[in-house]
Design a protein around this motif. Sequence first.
Motif, mmCIF file in Angstrom:
data_model
loop_
_atom_site.group_PDB
_atom_site.id
_atom_site.type_symbol
_atom_site.label_atom_id
_atom_site.label_comp_id
_atom_site.label_asym_id
_atom_site.label_seq_id
_atom_site.Cartn_x
_atom_site.Cartn_y
_atom_site.Cartn_z
ATOM 1 N N SER A 180 0.813 -1.206 0.000
ATOM 2 C CA SER A 180 0.000 0.000 0.000
ATOM 3 C C SER A 180 0.850 1.262 0.000
ATOM 4 C CB SER A 180 -0.924 -0.028 1.213
ATOM 5 O OG SER A 180 -0.197 -0.335 2.372
ATOM 6 N N THR A 181 2.157 1.110 0.043
ATOM 7 C CA THR A 181 3.065 2.266 0.069
ATOM 8 C C THR A 181 4.343 1.925 -0.704
ATOM 9 O OG1 THR A 181 3.957 1.392 2.121
ATOM 10 C CG2 THR A 181 2.318 3.118 2.337
ATOM 11 N N GLY A 182 5.210 2.938 -0.863
ATOM 12 C CA GLY A 182 6.506 2.717 -1.519
ATOM 13 C C GLY A 182 7.464 1.921 -0.642
ATOM 14 N N ASP A 183 8.710 1.831 -1.089
ATOM 15 C CA ASP A 183 9.698 0.984 -0.403
ATOM 16 C C ASP A 183 10.114 1.555 0.959
ATOM 17 O OD1 ASP A 183 9.595 -0.538 -2.642
ATOM 18 O OD2 ASP A 183 11.751 -0.481 -3.045
ATOM 19 N N ILE A 184 10.354 0.640 1.876
ATOM 20 C CA ILE A 184 10.853 1.011 3.199
ATOM 21 C C ILE A 184 12.374 1.181 3.161
ATOM 22 C CG2 ILE A 184 11.283 -1.355 4.044
ATOM 23 C CD1 ILE A 184 9.970 -0.423 6.710
ATOM 24 N N PHE A 185 12.896 2.027 4.040
ATOM 25 C CA PHE A 185 14.338 2.129 4.283
ATOM 26 C C PHE A 185 14.554 2.090 5.786
ATOM 27 C CE2 PHE A 185 13.451 4.116 0.232
ATOM 28 C CZ PHE A 185 14.292 3.379 -0.586
ATOM 29 N N ASP A 186 15.749 1.694 6.168
ATOM 30 C CA ASP A 186 16.031 1.504 7.590
ATOM 31 C C ASP A 186 16.374 2.839 8.244
ATOM 32 O OD1 ASP A 186 16.678 0.482 10.059
ATOM 33 O OD2 ASP A 186 18.617 -0.323 9.430
ATOM 34 N N ASN A 187 15.385 3.723 8.350
ATOM 35 C CA ASN A 187 15.563 4.961 9.108
ATOM 36 C C ASN A 187 14.194 5.493 9.544
ATOM 37 O OD1 ASN A 187 14.530 6.783 6.993
ATOM 38 N ND2 ASN A 187 16.398 6.187 5.902
ATOM 39 N N TRP A 188 14.199 6.382 10.520
ATOM 40 C CA TRP A 188 12.953 6.848 11.137
ATOM 41 C C TRP A 188 12.040 7.563 10.142
ATOM 42 C CZ3 TRP A 188 9.453 5.984 14.435
ATOM 43 C CH2 TRP A 188 8.477 6.957 14.690
ATOM 44 N N MET A 220 18.183 -4.477 11.337
ATOM 45 C CA MET A 220 19.178 -4.196 10.290
ATOM 46 C C MET A 220 20.294 -3.293 10.823
ATOM 47 S SD MET A 220 16.927 -3.852 6.809
ATOM 48 C CE MET A 220 18.418 -3.616 5.824
ATOM 49 N N HIS A 221 19.954 -2.421 11.774
ATOM 50 C CA HIS A 221 20.942 -1.525 12.384
ATOM 51 C C HIS A 221 21.812 -0.830 11.332
ATOM 52 C CE1 HIS A 221 19.732 -3.039 16.256
ATOM 53 N NE2 HIS A 221 20.022 -4.278 15.910
ATOM 54 N N GLY A 222 21.165 -0.377 10.272
ATOM 55 C CA GLY A 222 21.883 0.400 9.256
ATOM 56 C C GLY A 222 22.708 -0.421 8.285
ATOM 57 N N LYS A 223 22.671 -1.760 8.408
ATOM 58 C CA LYS A 223 23.489 -2.591 7.505
ATOM 59 C C LYS A 223 22.606 -3.227 6.432
ATOM 60 C CE LYS A 223 26.812 -4.057 11.008
ATOM 61 N NZ LYS A 223 26.086 -4.611 12.162
ATOM 62 N N GLY A 224 23.169 -3.460 5.256
ATOM 63 C CA GLY A 224 22.418 -4.141 4.207
ATOM 64 C C GLY A 224 21.846 -3.168 3.190
ATOM 65 N N HIS A 225 21.160 -3.729 2.204
ATOM 66 C CA HIS A 225 20.763 -2.970 1.017
ATOM 67 C C HIS A 225 19.935 -1.724 1.334
ATOM 68 C CE1 HIS A 225 20.075 -2.329 -3.190
ATOM 69 N NE2 HIS A 225 18.768 -2.288 -2.978
ATOM 70 N N VAL A 226 18.909 -1.851 2.196
ATOM 71 C CA VAL A 226 18.103 -0.656 2.499
ATOM 72 C C VAL A 226 18.481 -0.063 3.865
ATOM 73 C CG1 VAL A 226 16.203 -1.502 1.058
ATOM 74 C CG2 VAL A 226 16.092 -1.836 3.539
ATOM 75 N N GLY A 227 19.642 -0.447 4.360
ATOM 76 C CA GLY A 227 20.078 0.007 5.685
ATOM 77 C C GLY A 227 20.630 1.419 5.662
ATOM 78 N N CYS A 231 17.934 2.645 12.812
ATOM 79 C CA CYS A 231 16.960 3.190 13.757
ATOM 80 C C CYS A 231 17.432 2.919 15.179
ATOM 81 C CB CYS A 231 15.605 2.499 13.580
ATOM 82 S SG CYS A 231 14.784 2.858 12.017
ATOM 83 N N THR A 232 16.902 3.672 16.119
ATOM 84 C CA THR A 232 17.157 3.380 17.529
ATOM 85 C C THR A 232 16.252 2.219 17.966
ATOM 86 O OG1 THR A 232 15.408 4.845 18.289
ATOM 87 C CG2 THR A 232 17.583 5.833 17.965
ATOM 88 N N GLU A 233 16.510 1.679 19.155
ATOM 89 C CA GLU A 233 15.651 0.588 19.658
ATOM 90 C C GLU A 233 14.217 1.079 19.821
ATOM 91 O OE1 GLU A 233 17.287 -1.461 23.039
ATOM 92 O OE2 GLU A 233 18.856 -2.383 21.810
ATOM 93 N N THR A 234 14.053 2.297 20.313
ATOM 94 C CA THR A 234 12.705 2.878 20.469
ATOM 95 C C THR A 234 11.996 2.911 19.112
ATOM 96 O OG1 THR A 234 13.402 4.217 22.320
ATOM 97 C CG2 THR A 234 11.480 4.999 21.117
ATOM 98 N N HIS A 360 9.236 9.586 19.110
ATOM 99 C CA HIS A 360 9.285 8.347 18.314
ATOM 100 C C HIS A 360 8.895 7.096 19.107
ATOM 101 C CE1 HIS A 360 12.655 10.529 15.793
ATOM 102 N NE2 HIS A 360 11.558 11.252 15.947
ATOM 103 N N SER A 361 8.361 7.279 20.306
ATOM 104 C CA SER A 361 8.035 6.099 21.115
ATOM 105 C C SER A 361 6.552 5.770 21.022
ATOM 106 C CB SER A 361 8.448 6.317 22.571
ATOM 107 O OG SER A 361 7.554 7.210 23.195
#
Length: 373
Positions: A180-188, A220-227, A231-234, A360-361
Motif C-alpha cells: 500500500s506504500t513505496g519501499d521502506i528504508f532503515d531509518n525513522w 538491520m541496524h543500518g546494515k544491508g541494502h536498504v540500511g 533506527c534506535t531501539e525505540t 518516536h516512542s
Amino acid sequence: MKINKPPMGWNSWNTFAENIDEQLILDSADALIEKGLLDAGYNYVVIDDCWALRERGKDGKIVPDPKKFPNGMRSLADKLHAKGLKFGMYSCSGLMTCAQYPSSLDREWIDAQSFAEWGVDFLKYDYCYRPANRKGEESYRAMGLALANSGRDILFSACSWGADKTHEWIRTTGADMWRSTGDIFDNWNSIKSLIEQQFDRLPFGGKGCFNDMDMLVIGMHGKGHVGLGGCTETEYKTHFAAWCMLQSPLMIGCDLRSADDFTLSLLKNSVLIGIDQDEKCAQTYRLGGDEAPVLVRALENGDVAIGLFNLADGEKHAWLTLNDIGIGVNSGKTLELTDCWTGEKSIVKNGYVGSRLAPHSSIVYRGKIVDAK
Ligand code: GLA
C-alpha cells in the motif's frame, strides 16, 4: 489462495538484494527455526529479485541462475518444505524486474506453471517498467488468474506500491496482500512516512487482501541494502507496534544469522503478534491529533487493541477516552490493560487512557472489558 491472517516470514531483499544464493537461503531458514521465529509464526521464506538469469531459456521459460541456485528451485523448495517452511519467490508485472531481470509480462501463464512445478507457495509480484499500453490491473489480473489455474495454492503478494490507485482495483485481481506504500528504508523518516501514508488506506485492507506496509527493517541496524541510517531501539519498537496495530504482513528483512537478542525479543512479542494476527480483521481506526495518533482495533474475543504513538521529534501527549471507543460512562464497564512490552496490567480509571510519550516512542495495550467497580 484463502488466507485469514496477514502472512509472516522472511524476505531476502532488505539486507541482501542481489547477493543471494541457495546456501544463504538455507542458512537463513535454519536461523529462522533455531531462533524460535518459525514457532512465533514466521513460516514463509521468500527469495526476492535477482534469482534468475538475464535471458529466458530457448523454451521460453525463466531460468534460475545456476551459479546462485545450482540445484534449481524445486530442490530448494523441497529442502524448505522438509523444514516445515513455505517457499516464496518474486517476479514483476512490467517489462523487467526492478533490478532488470526477466519479468512475467505476457508470460504469466508459463511462469505460473514454472512456479507451481518448483513447489512455490508465495509469489511477490512487482510493478517496475510498466509499459504505457498496459494497465496495472490488467497485468495483475492475468497473473492472479494464471496462479489460480496453476494447480498449486500460491499466495499472491501484489507489490505495486499503492501506485495508479491500486486500492481501487487490487481486490479484482485475486491478490491476497498488496503493497500500500513505496519501499521502506532503515531509518525513522521512512517508518514515520509509511505509518502516516497508511491512515487513509485502512478501509481497503483486511481479510481477503491485507495492506502490506513493506518488509520489516527491525534488526538491520543500518546494515544491508536498504540500511540507510538505521533506527534506535525505540524506533524499531514503534515500527513493529505500528505494523501490528495496522495488521500488515510481517516479513522480516534483517540478516537472521546474526539477529541479536533485542531484535528477536521484538519480533517474537506474542501480544503484538496476537494483535497482528487477530482473525476478526476488524479495520483499525485512528483517533488523536497530528503526530500523536492513537490507533484502535476491535479483536475477535471482544478485547480492544490500543496503540499510542508519538511520531514527532519532541514529547507528545497521546490519549483517548473510553467513551471515544464505545465504552460510555453509563456502560458500567472499563478496561483492564496489558502493556505489550512489560506485561504489566492496570485498570482504566476515570475513562482515560493516555501518556506523555518520548519522541518516536509508542505504547500498545491489549484491553479486556471488565466491570467498573
Ligand atoms: C521494488 C520492490 C522492493 C524489491 C525491489 C526488487 O523496489 O518494491 O520490495 O522487491 O523492487 O528489485
